[in-house]
Design a protein around this motif. Structure first.
Motif, PDB file in Angstrom:
ATOM      1  N   PHE A 149      -2.620   1.396  -5.373  1.00  9.96           N
ATOM      2  CA  PHE A 149      -3.694   1.520  -4.123  1.00  9.96           C
ATOM      3  C   PHE A 149      -5.494   0.897  -4.533  1.00  9.96           C
ATOM      4  O   PHE A 149      -5.422   0.656  -3.343  1.00  9.96           O
ATOM      5  CB  PHE A 149      -3.681   3.182  -4.416  1.00  9.96           C
TER       6      PHE A 149
ATOM      7  N   GLU B 225       0.288  -1.348  -0.140  1.00  8.71           N
ATOM      8  CA  GLU B 225       0.094   0.130  -0.063  1.00  8.71           C
ATOM      9  C   GLU B 225       0.238   1.280  -0.292  1.00  8.71           C
ATOM     10  O   GLU B 225       0.784   2.468  -0.675  1.00  8.71           O
ATOM     11  CB  GLU B 225      -0.382   0.035   0.932  1.00  8.71           C
TER      12      GLU B 225
ATOM     13  N   GLN C  27       1.266   4.148  -2.874  1.00  5.78           N
ATOM     14  CA  GLN C  27       0.932   6.173  -2.203  1.00  5.78           C
ATOM     15  C   GLN C  27       2.200   6.299  -3.042  1.00  5.78           C
ATOM     16  O   GLN C  27       1.869   7.643  -3.684  1.00  5.78           O
ATOM     17  CB  GLN C  27       0.983   6.070  -1.453  1.00  5.78           C
TER      18      GLN C  27
ATOM     19  N   SER D 106      -5.725  -1.732  -1.107  1.00  2.00           N
ATOM     20  CA  SER D 106      -6.828  -0.732  -0.003  1.00  2.00           C
ATOM     21  C   SER D 106      -7.843  -1.364   0.598  1.00  2.00           C
ATOM     22  O   SER D 106      -8.786  -1.242   1.627  1.00  2.00           O
ATOM     23  CB  SER D 106      -7.203   0.529  -0.359  1.00  2.00           C
TER      24      SER D 106
END
Length: 70
Positions: A49, A12, A16, A53
């Motif tokens: 992402f 993750e 980002q 997520s």
């Protein structure tokens, strides 16, 4: 280390940072190849992402506390 732990610790944040680097690459005027593929890098980071997520976090172990009757 489970996949969920690796996802939270490595995947993750990597997604980002990929998006952040894509914005930096898109805004810099010196290296044309980075500027040309900046939007593609942002989209790759965004898709990564979105996938990472949606992986639920590791469930916490519930400790049962015994209540004492007074």
């Amino acid at each position: 280390m489970t996949f969920r732990q690796m996802n939270a610790k490595y995947y993750e944040p990597a997604a980002q940072w990929t998006m952040i680097f894509g914005v930096i690459f898109l805004c810099q005027p010196w290296v044309e190849i980075l500027h040309r593929y900046g939007l593609t890098i942002i989209i790759i980071g965004l898709v990564a992402f979105l996938i990472t997520s949606h992986v639920p976090p590791e469930p916490e172990a519930e400790e049962e506390e015994e209540e004492e009757l007074v």
